[in-house]
Design a protein around this motif. Structure first.
Motif, PDB file in Angstrom:
ATOM      1  N   ASP A  93       0.759  -1.180  -0.167  1.00 49.14           N
ATOM      2  CA  ASP A  93       0.006  -0.103  -0.169  1.00 49.14           C
ATOM      3  C   ASP A  93       0.858   1.402   0.085  1.00 49.14           C
ATOM      4  O   ASP A  93       0.426   2.325  -0.433  1.00 49.14           O
ATOM      5  CB  ASP A  93      -0.830  -0.112   1.378  1.00 49.14           C
ATOM      6  N   ALA A  94       2.074   1.156   0.349  1.00 43.88           N
ATOM      7  CA  ALA A  94       2.911   2.397   0.700  1.00 43.88           C
ATOM      8  C   ALA A  94       4.329   2.414  -0.261  1.00 43.88           C
ATOM      9  O   ALA A  94       4.759   3.427  -0.685  1.00 43.88           O
ATOM     10  CB  ALA A  94       3.495   2.330   1.934  1.00 43.88           C
ATOM     11  N   MET A  95       4.717   1.377  -0.741  1.00 42.53           N
ATOM     12  CA  MET A  95       5.796   1.254  -1.493  1.00 42.53           C
ATOM     13  C   MET A  95       5.719   0.898  -2.924  1.00 42.53           C
ATOM     14  O   MET A  95       4.669   0.048  -3.151  1.00 42.53           O
ATOM     15  CB  MET A  95       6.747   0.223  -0.866  1.00 42.53           C
ATOM     16  N   GLY A  96       6.513   1.451  -3.729  1.00 46.97           N
ATOM     17  CA  GLY A  96       6.249   1.202  -5.240  1.00 46.97           C
ATOM     18  C   GLY A  96       6.915  -0.274  -5.613  1.00 46.97           C
ATOM     19  O   GLY A  96       7.820  -0.969  -4.725  1.00 46.97           O
ATOM     20  N   ARG A  97       6.857  -0.609  -6.866  1.00 48.10           N
ATOM     21  CA  ARG A  97       7.181  -2.065  -7.266  1.00 48.10           C
ATOM     22  C   ARG A  97       8.760  -2.105  -6.942  1.00 48.10           C
ATOM     23  O   ARG A  97       9.358  -3.157  -6.802  1.00 48.10           O
ATOM     24  CB  ARG A  97       6.842  -1.928  -8.767  1.00 48.10           C
ATOM     25  N   ASN A  98       9.685  -1.120  -7.455  1.00 47.04           N
ATOM     26  CA  ASN A  98      11.013  -0.841  -7.491  1.00 47.04           C
ATOM     27  C   ASN A  98      11.524  -1.230  -5.806  1.00 47.04           C
ATOM     28  O   ASN A  98      12.463  -2.070  -5.470  1.00 47.04           O
ATOM     29  CB  ASN A  98      11.694   0.335  -7.923  1.00 47.04           C
ATOM     30  N   ALA A  99      10.803  -0.815  -4.945  1.00 47.83           N
ATOM     31  CA  ALA A  99      11.138  -0.992  -3.492  1.00 47.83           C
ATOM     32  C   ALA A  99      10.982  -2.305  -3.093  1.00 47.83           C
ATOM     33  O   ALA A  99      11.739  -2.975  -2.484  1.00 47.83           O
ATOM     34  CB  ALA A  99      10.411   0.049  -2.627  1.00 47.83           C
ATOM     35  N   LEU A 100       9.653  -2.798  -3.736  1.00 44.42           N
ATOM     36  CA  LEU A 100       9.490  -4.282  -3.192  1.00 44.42           C
ATOM     37  C   LEU A 100      10.310  -5.293  -3.990  1.00 44.42           C
ATOM     38  O   LEU A 100      10.936  -6.388  -3.248  1.00 44.42           O
ATOM     39  CB  LEU A 100       7.941  -4.570  -3.624  1.00 44.42           C
ATOM     40  N   ASP A 101      10.788  -5.002  -5.107  1.00 47.05           N
ATOM     41  CA  ASP A 101      11.764  -5.783  -5.939  1.00 47.05           C
ATOM     42  C   ASP A 101      13.174  -5.831  -5.070  1.00 47.05           C
ATOM     43  O   ASP A 101      13.703  -6.797  -4.947  1.00 47.05           O
ATOM     44  CB  ASP A 101      11.963  -5.036  -7.114  1.00 47.05           C
TER      45      ASP A 101
END
Length: 294
Positions: A93-101
């Protein structure tokens, strides 16, 4: 199932490696499609990470592509088996795809090497320091910033536990000097840096001002090591859109750059030496000096 529009880095990387192996084997996309009894579009989507490939089908492709048994074969099979699920899902809900990757990549790396020129690396940050950095660089509202701080703190779990990741950071002296938050925030952060540097799986070196303007000193990057070099990854930080690199030649270039940085940087913090008794010119003494000058 329709092709996904935003594949994860793991999905993209698996597809890219399959494309490399197919090309190396001299097979066309149409020939690969015959192997799976599928159409050419399916191979294109697999190689772009837009759809998953089952373990049985991946096994068949790897055999036909001539990939021998060993770390690369096992690594690719494992990447296909992973569902990309982990603690980071709580922060979608808070982090973008790049951060999750990034979090997913950290969780499966065998070793991590980082160069950071301006800030204390996120993996070593205190909550207060992280909050100040996030608010200053991203301009987020308070509630969203707190979610980002929680995410950054959760990422640090790879440094401890039963199988902690080996982590080697070269940090420019500027990161010790740039005032983030007030004096209390900085003092606690530098103390935390010394504390983390004493972990048996962590190596911290400081790159001092007097070493000059080495080519990489202004460019933050992270090298993620996998069980086999073919699956190593470089992460380049950019303000708007960070980049993951999987090209072997580029990774080798950054590995050489990191080695040069370690040669120019001060000797790492020695976990056997207490700050009170330390008087030699090395990374620990420079961190101490910066802390006492605050």
């Amino acid at each position: 199932m329709s092709p996904r529009s935003q594949p994860s880095e793991r999905q993209r990387r698996l597809g890219a490696e399959l494309r490399k192996l197919r090309n190396r084997a001299g097979l066309s996309g149409d020939q690969a499609a015959v192997i799976l009894d599928a159409d050419r579009a399916r191979i294109s989507n697999i190689e772009a990470g837009r759809i998953d490939v089952s373990r049985n089908r991946l096994y068949k492709l790897l055999r036909e592509y001539g990939c021998p048994d060993g770390p690369l074969f096992d690594g690719l099979m494992e990447m296909a088996q992973e569902l990309g699920k982990g603690w980071w899902d709580e922060f979608r809900d808070a982090m973008g795809r790049n951060a999750l990757d990034l979090a997913e990549l950290e969780s499966r790396s065998t070793a991590i090497r980082m160069h950071q020129p301006l800030f204390i690396p996120g993996m070593f940050q205190t909550e207060d320091y992280a909050r100040e950095v996030i608010l200053a660089t991203d301009g987020q509202d308070h509630d969203h910033a707190e979610r980002c701080v929680g995410f950054r703190m959760a990422r640090q779990r790879v440094l401890d536990g039963d199988s902690p990741t080996t982590y080697h950071a070269v940090i420019h002296e500027a990161a010790l000097r740039i005032r983030v938050g007030g004096l209390t925030v900085m003092r606690k952060q530098l103390l935390r840096l010394i504390e983390v540097a004493r972990l048996p799986n962590v190596t911290v070196q400081i790159f001092p001002y007097e070493k000059g303007a080495y080519a990489a000193f202004s460019r933050p990057f992270v090298l993620f090591e996998a069980a086999t070099p073919e699956l190593n990854t470089v992460h380049l930080e950019h303000p708007l859109n960070s980049v993951f690199l999987g090209d072997g030649e580029r990774i080798d270039e950054y590995a050489k750059m990191f080695e040069r940085l370690t040669e120019l940087a001060l000797a790492p913090v020695d976990p056997q030496v207490t700050p009170e008794s330390h008087d030699s010119r090395d990374s620990l003494s420079l961190i101490q000096h910066a802390m006492y000058e605050l």
